[in-house]
Scaffold this active site. Sequence first.
Site, PDB file in Angstrom:
ATOM      1  N   LYS A 269       0.837  -1.201   0.000  1.00  5.64           N
ATOM      2  CA  LYS A 269       0.000   0.000   0.000  1.00  5.64           C
ATOM      3  C   LYS A 269       0.875   1.256   0.000  1.00  5.64           C
ATOM      4  O   LYS A 269       2.045   1.192   0.399  1.00  5.64           O
ATOM      5  CB  LYS A 269      -0.863   0.025   1.273  1.00  5.64           C
ATOM      6  CG  LYS A 269      -1.995  -0.981   1.312  1.00  5.64           C
ATOM      7  CD  LYS A 269      -2.804  -0.822   2.597  1.00  5.64           C
ATOM      8  CE  LYS A 269      -3.913  -1.853   2.672  1.00  5.64           C
ATOM      9  NZ  LYS A 269      -4.956  -1.686   1.650  1.00  5.64           N
ATOM     10  N   ARG A 343     -10.186 -11.545   1.652  1.00  6.97           N
ATOM     11  CA  ARG A 343     -11.022 -12.602   1.060  1.00  6.97           C
ATOM     12  C   ARG A 343     -10.335 -13.952   1.122  1.00  6.97           C
ATOM     13  O   ARG A 343     -10.981 -14.991   1.171  1.00  6.97           O
ATOM     14  CB  ARG A 343     -11.402 -12.211  -0.379  1.00  6.97           C
ATOM     15  CG  ARG A 343     -10.234 -12.065  -1.298  1.00  6.97           C
ATOM     16  CD  ARG A 343     -10.571 -11.273  -2.552  1.00  6.97           C
ATOM     17  NE  ARG A 343     -10.729  -9.840  -2.286  1.00  6.97           N
ATOM     18  CZ  ARG A 343     -11.098  -8.946  -3.212  1.00  6.97           C
ATOM     19  NH1 ARG A 343     -11.343  -9.347  -4.440  1.00  6.97           N
ATOM     20  NH2 ARG A 343     -11.221  -7.673  -2.896  1.00  6.97           N
TER      21      ARG A 343
HETATM   22  N1  BES Z   1      -8.172  -3.839   4.360  1.00  5.97           N
HETATM   23  C1  BES Z   1      -8.318  -3.399   3.014  1.00  5.97           C
HETATM   24  C2  BES Z   1      -9.640  -2.679   2.773  1.00  5.97           C
HETATM   25  C3  BES Z   1      -9.827  -1.354   3.465  1.00  5.97           C
HETATM   26  C4  BES Z   1      -9.566  -0.169   2.806  1.00  5.97           C
HETATM   27  C5  BES Z   1     -10.303  -1.309   4.753  1.00  5.97           C
HETATM   28  C6  BES Z   1      -9.754   1.042   3.458  1.00  5.97           C
HETATM   29  C7  BES Z   1     -10.488  -0.109   5.401  1.00  5.97           C
HETATM   30  C8  BES Z   1     -10.221   1.069   4.755  1.00  5.97           C
HETATM   31  C9  BES Z   1      -8.267  -4.608   2.077  1.00  5.97           C
HETATM   32  O1  BES Z   1      -7.482  -5.661   2.491  1.00  5.97           O
HETATM   33  C10 BES Z   1      -7.702  -4.112   0.808  1.00  5.97           C
HETATM   34  O2  BES Z   1      -6.550  -3.806   0.772  1.00  5.97           O
HETATM   35  N2  BES Z   1      -8.531  -4.042  -0.206  1.00  5.97           N
HETATM   36  C11 BES Z   1      -8.138  -3.595  -1.478  1.00  5.97           C
HETATM   37  C12 BES Z   1      -8.665  -4.610  -2.458  1.00  5.97           C
HETATM   38  C13 BES Z   1      -8.077  -4.523  -3.796  1.00  5.97           C
HETATM   39  C14 BES Z   1      -6.614  -4.874  -3.803  1.00  5.97           C
HETATM   40  C15 BES Z   1      -8.845  -5.502  -4.676  1.00  5.97           C
HETATM   41  C16 BES Z   1      -8.757  -2.219  -1.725  1.00  5.97           C
HETATM   42  O3  BES Z   1      -9.857  -1.981  -1.275  1.00  5.97           O
HETATM   43  O4  BES Z   1      -8.082  -1.391  -2.342  1.00  5.97           O
HETATM   44 MN    MN Z   2      -5.476  -5.481   1.871  1.00  8.56          MN
END
Ligand code: BES
Ligand code: MN
Length: 491
Positions: A269, A343
Amino acid sequence: MKINIISQNTEAKTIIFPLLDNEHLAENLSKIAKHVGLSAETLQQDFKAASKESLMLYGKIEGLEKVYLLGLGKTPKQNDFIKVFRSFFYNSKKKLPKNVGLKLKLASLESYTEFIVNGICLANYEVGVHKTEQKLTSNFFSEEGILEIQVAEDTLLQVENDAKIGQATAETQARIMALVDAPANFKYPQKLAEFAVEAGEKHGFDVKVFDEKQCIELGLHALLAVGRGSTENPARFVVMEYNNSSEKGKKIGLVGKGVTFDTGGISIKGSASMSYMKSDMGGAGAVLGTIELAAKLKLPVHLIGVIPATENCVDGNALKPSEVISSYSGKTIEVIDTDAEGRLILADGLSYMKKNFEPDVIIDLATLTGNCISALGYVAAGLLSNNDELADNLLNISQLTGEKLWRLPLWDDYKDMMNSDIADIKNLSSAPLAGAITAAKFLEIFIDGHTNWAHLDIAGLAFGDSEFAKMKSGTAYGVRLLTSYLRSINE
Ligand code: BES
Ligand code: MN
Ligand code: ZN
């Protein structure tokens, strides 16, 4: 702080009068006016009982020092009572004396006691536990603090019961908020497991914790794959069971995403708000809180809680994009993006739940997608379900509790977006669209034909802005929603 419910006049010298903005307001204010040496007209002029409006007045009769008027607005709902009381007590807790009286009788607010007490008790929660400077403590929220709630005599027993529920709920919510707010070096998979074990011992439910070796034996391959980047803080798999139901009672299975810190893994990230990813176990928090509270309140339910817990970190051994991994279900998954880790671990949690417990209802909660926040903002969590009755039920309860849900479709039109060329399924959709839905379509594969499942994407709700902290902080979202759901199915 102790709570006493009384029907006679309170001895406290500081008294709070919560008031509704309705046809009785003028009359109620004129009753109060005498005690503070003002004319009814002045008081009516200066206090309109808008939501969160408050007015402090000095007492003008023997034994009365201070009077607080607290506005509730016109037609407050459960969540409004909680918000108004939490806010008022949070902002005045350092000024309040040990003894405080609360008059619910005047405006006939007895039936809202659970939410009033819940809000008051939540006001005791503070985020600054790692500050070294001694904070000014609250006399009211101390061991010696006493809240005397004055109610109509014929409501005494009911109010006593409701106050206990409101207080028990707040105590569990505060524990979950503290868990969500805990930084990554104070909270890792083993800590979630310990939380469960301690709660189970205290409130009487079974807890099994599977360590990494046992996870290998069980075949929790997807959970273990995400955990590979965390050599210091290995994965745990937590299974909890609380059974206080008759034989005919429904079995409810709850699965919560327990990513104690989400760096994104190799698909790392950006750094801008990565620190918020300590809250990526908000789903696990909701499940832990619900089981703890159900057991505390001795609800007549059969509950199973499953928490796959891991960090998602970067290491030489970490899971790489392109890898094809196996899962508890036996299905193979092509990992396109290691940041879509929630997931993966839920896949194992859900198929473990389905296979080993065959619950009547499965509900999973997860801070799963940023896309759900794009769709619904920070107002409502996404609800995706393959069962309209369950979905409607949860939607109704979400309206009642104010822990809002909004339904998104789970149509098969979205299914093909998760097809992989080389494995049974891939973990990232081929198009950057409808991400909350495609994530749910992924999960659906792993409930293995179960027909009564709901997925709650709580990414925008588990951790949020509030007046109680400058940064985002834990909300314990889901605890009231799920507990209300459990109370409703057993009525
Ligand atoms: N934990 C994150 C989702 C999230 C984002 C929670 C902001 C709380 C606040 C999840 O694991 C994630 O990284 N999701 C990605 C998915 C993508 C890679 C398909 C996302 O939402 O960008
Ligand atoms: Mn994630
Ligand atoms: Zn995540």
